[in-house]
Design an enzyme around this catalytic site. Structure first.
Site, PDB file in Angstrom:
ATOM      1  N   TYR A   1       0.864  -1.174   0.000  1.00 35.73           N
ATOM      2  CA  TYR A   1       0.000   0.000   0.000  1.00 35.73           C
ATOM      3  C   TYR A   1       0.899   1.222   0.000  1.00 35.73           C
ATOM      4  O   TYR A   1       1.623   1.477   0.967  1.00 35.73           O
ATOM      5  CB  TYR A   1      -0.916   0.019   1.231  1.00 35.73           C
ATOM      6  CG  TYR A   1      -1.779   1.256   1.289  1.00 35.73           C
ATOM      7  CD1 TYR A   1      -2.954   1.349   0.543  1.00 35.73           C
ATOM      8  CD2 TYR A   1      -1.411   2.354   2.064  1.00 35.73           C
ATOM      9  CE1 TYR A   1      -3.743   2.490   0.580  1.00 35.73           C
ATOM     10  CE2 TYR A   1      -2.182   3.502   2.105  1.00 35.73           C
ATOM     11  CZ  TYR A   1      -3.346   3.572   1.358  1.00 35.73           C
ATOM     12  OH  TYR A   1      -4.119   4.708   1.383  1.00 35.73           O
TER      13      TYR A   1
ATOM     14  N   ASP B   1       9.470   3.002   0.730  1.00 39.92           N
ATOM     15  CA  ASP B   1       8.294   3.641   1.289  1.00 39.92           C
ATOM     16  C   ASP B   1       8.373   3.472   2.804  1.00 39.92           C
ATOM     17  O   ASP B   1       8.055   2.415   3.345  1.00 39.92           O
ATOM     18  CB  ASP B   1       7.031   2.986   0.721  1.00 39.92           C
ATOM     19  CG  ASP B   1       5.743   3.575   1.279  1.00 39.92           C
ATOM     20  OD1 ASP B   1       5.798   4.213   2.345  1.00 39.92           O
ATOM     21  OD2 ASP B   1       4.679   3.370   0.668  1.00 39.92           O
TER      22      ASP B   1
ATOM     23  N   LYS C   1       2.599  10.342   7.728  1.00 43.49           N
ATOM     24  CA  LYS C   1       2.145   9.928   9.056  1.00 43.49           C
ATOM     25  C   LYS C   1       2.707  10.793  10.183  1.00 43.49           C
ATOM     26  O   LYS C   1       2.549  12.000  10.182  1.00 43.49           O
ATOM     27  CB  LYS C   1       2.496   8.457   9.277  1.00 43.49           C
ATOM     28  CG  LYS C   1       1.968   7.500   8.191  1.00 43.49           C
ATOM     29  CD  LYS C   1       0.475   7.323   8.227  1.00 43.49           C
ATOM     30  CE  LYS C   1       0.032   6.220   7.288  1.00 43.49           C
ATOM     31  NZ  LYS C   1      -1.418   6.035   7.250  1.00 43.49           N
TER      32      LYS C   1
END
Length: 420
Positions: A158, A237, A264
């Site tokens: 993801y 990532d 985040k």
């Protein structure tokens, strides 16, 4: 009479509806104006999600007055917990000076320097608004820098709302890049995908959405070697995994990617994204260059986010990282000795619960058992703990050992009382 999982789930759902009338009312009200009553697919659960109205420390409170220890941690963005005092004060100070300037502000340079100092691969960094945006820009930069189009990713990965590879087929809403999708932790399969047509390999050092599955060191090292050999870029990532060491998982692994994407918690709890890496690549965004690449975004350097992000990183040093990772290790150890079809994966403060005793090396190793997952989730809510129904857990700094032990005991209780 034997109580089946279906029977137990139906009874748990009945109690849930009975306990949460205000959350149900608010869900139905939202659904009049928002499809499904929400803005994020991942936060929807049946029969309806709880509406949270307050958070403090590691606890949240729903619209019906129930309090929970928060083991979701906003999918890693909530690292600092709710209402962290230093971050709140930094936001207040920034707010007093004004919000949107249309110009550089006093906070962005400081946050940029802190990120470059922490992460081995980052010589220059660029801010944006989300991990999705960071990955989009990193992939686009790789395509420009190499003159190639193809991106290699891995099933279960993801990389944002338009880069979702739950299966090899990907999401129908994915950006229309030419992707090659391999199997995570499959060295030989990955080598077959990487050749002279590939612009970049994009990989999570620990796959988050897939079930918090660590990448094998050999697998990730092979990606580094193969991309170098074929002139492609390796993109880590680290939107989730950058919290797992002061220098992210790349520091733990000793593998330096060409580009790294972030998001985040690095925004201090506010909307944030960033990508950075080698100076020769990132300097393409220098507007003073004749061949500069344009990069716009009204809120790329949002004042409150920049201030909150810098304040947060001051709190998250080696001692804090080690303590939080140890709590994650403690939780995994407790879950992995429960007598039943459950096991835990992950690294440090990120934990994935799987309803199997078999080893999980990729998403396809984790069986889909929606009824059992729902029953476990509803049981934990009744005991005062919240996490992602799929089994995702991200610990936050205010979490204590007794919280971890209580969570594990609540899981043990269900398995001891049922045939799960």
């Amino acid at each position: 009479m034997t109580v089946t999982t279906t029977d137990a789930l139906q009874e748990a759902q009945r109690r849930y509806v009975e306990r949460n009338p205000e959350s149900r009312r608010l869900h139905l009200e939202r659904a009049r104006f928002m499809p499904g009553g929400n803005a994020r697919t991942v936060i929807h659960v049946e029969p309806f999600p709880l509406t949270i109205v307050h958070g403090e420390g590691a606890r949240i409170t729903d619209a019906d007055g129930h309090s929970y220890v928060d083991f979701l941690g906003e999918y890693t963005a909530g690292l600092y917990g709710h209402s962290q005092p230093q971050i709140r004060e930094a936001i207040r100070r920034a707010l007093d000076d004004g919000l949107s300037f249309g110009a550089p502000n006093r906070y962005e340079g400081r946050l940029a320097a802190m990120i470059c100092d922490r992460f081995p691969s980052v010589e220059l960094v660029r801010f944006c608004n989300s991990g999705t945006e960071a990955n989009l820009l990193a992939m686009s930069l790789a395509r420009v820098a190499t003159g190639r189009e193809t991106i290699v990713v891995f099933a279960g990965g993801y990389h944002g709302g338009v880069f979702f590879f739950e299966t090899a087929a990907g999401s129908p809403l994915n950006a229309p890049f030419p992707f090659r999708v391999g199997e995570y932790n499959d060295v030989e399969g990955a080598l077959r995908l990487i050749d002279g047509d590939v612009a970049a390999v994009v990989v999570e050092p620990v796959q988050g959405s897939a079930g918090v599955i660590p990448g094998d060191v050999g697998f990730l090292a092979t990606l580094r070697e193969a991309t170098t050999q074929h002139g492609a870029l390796l993109v880590f990532d680290e939107v989730m995994t950058s919290r797992l060491a002061t220098g992210g998982m790349q520091q733990v692994l000793g593998i330096t990617p060409d580009l790294t994407t972030f998001g985040k918690y690095l925004g201090g709890g506010l909307a944030f994204g960033a990508f950075g890496g080698r100076a020769d690549l990132m300097s393409r965004f220098d507007p003073s260059r004749e061949d500069a690449l344009p990069h716009a975004g009204t809120f790329n350097n949002a004042v409150l986010t920049m201030a909150a992000g810098a304040a947060g990183l001051e709190l998250y040093g080696h001692k804090a990282v080690s303590r939080l990772n140890a709590l994650g290790d403690r939780l995994r150890a407790r879950l992995n000795v429960i007598d039943g079809e459950i096991s835990a994966t992950g690294y440090g403060s990120l934990v994935g619960m799987h309803l199997t005793r078999d080893a999980v090396h990729r998403k396809s190793d984790s069986p889909k058992r929606p009824e059992q997952q729902a029953l476990l989730h509803l049981h934990l809510l009744e005991r005062g703990y919240t996490y992602a129904r799929r089994g995702f857990i991200a610990l936050s700094l205010p979490i204590e050992e007794h919280d971890v032990d209580g969570f594990a005991e609540a899981v043990e209780e269900l398995y001891a009382a049922s045939s799960m």
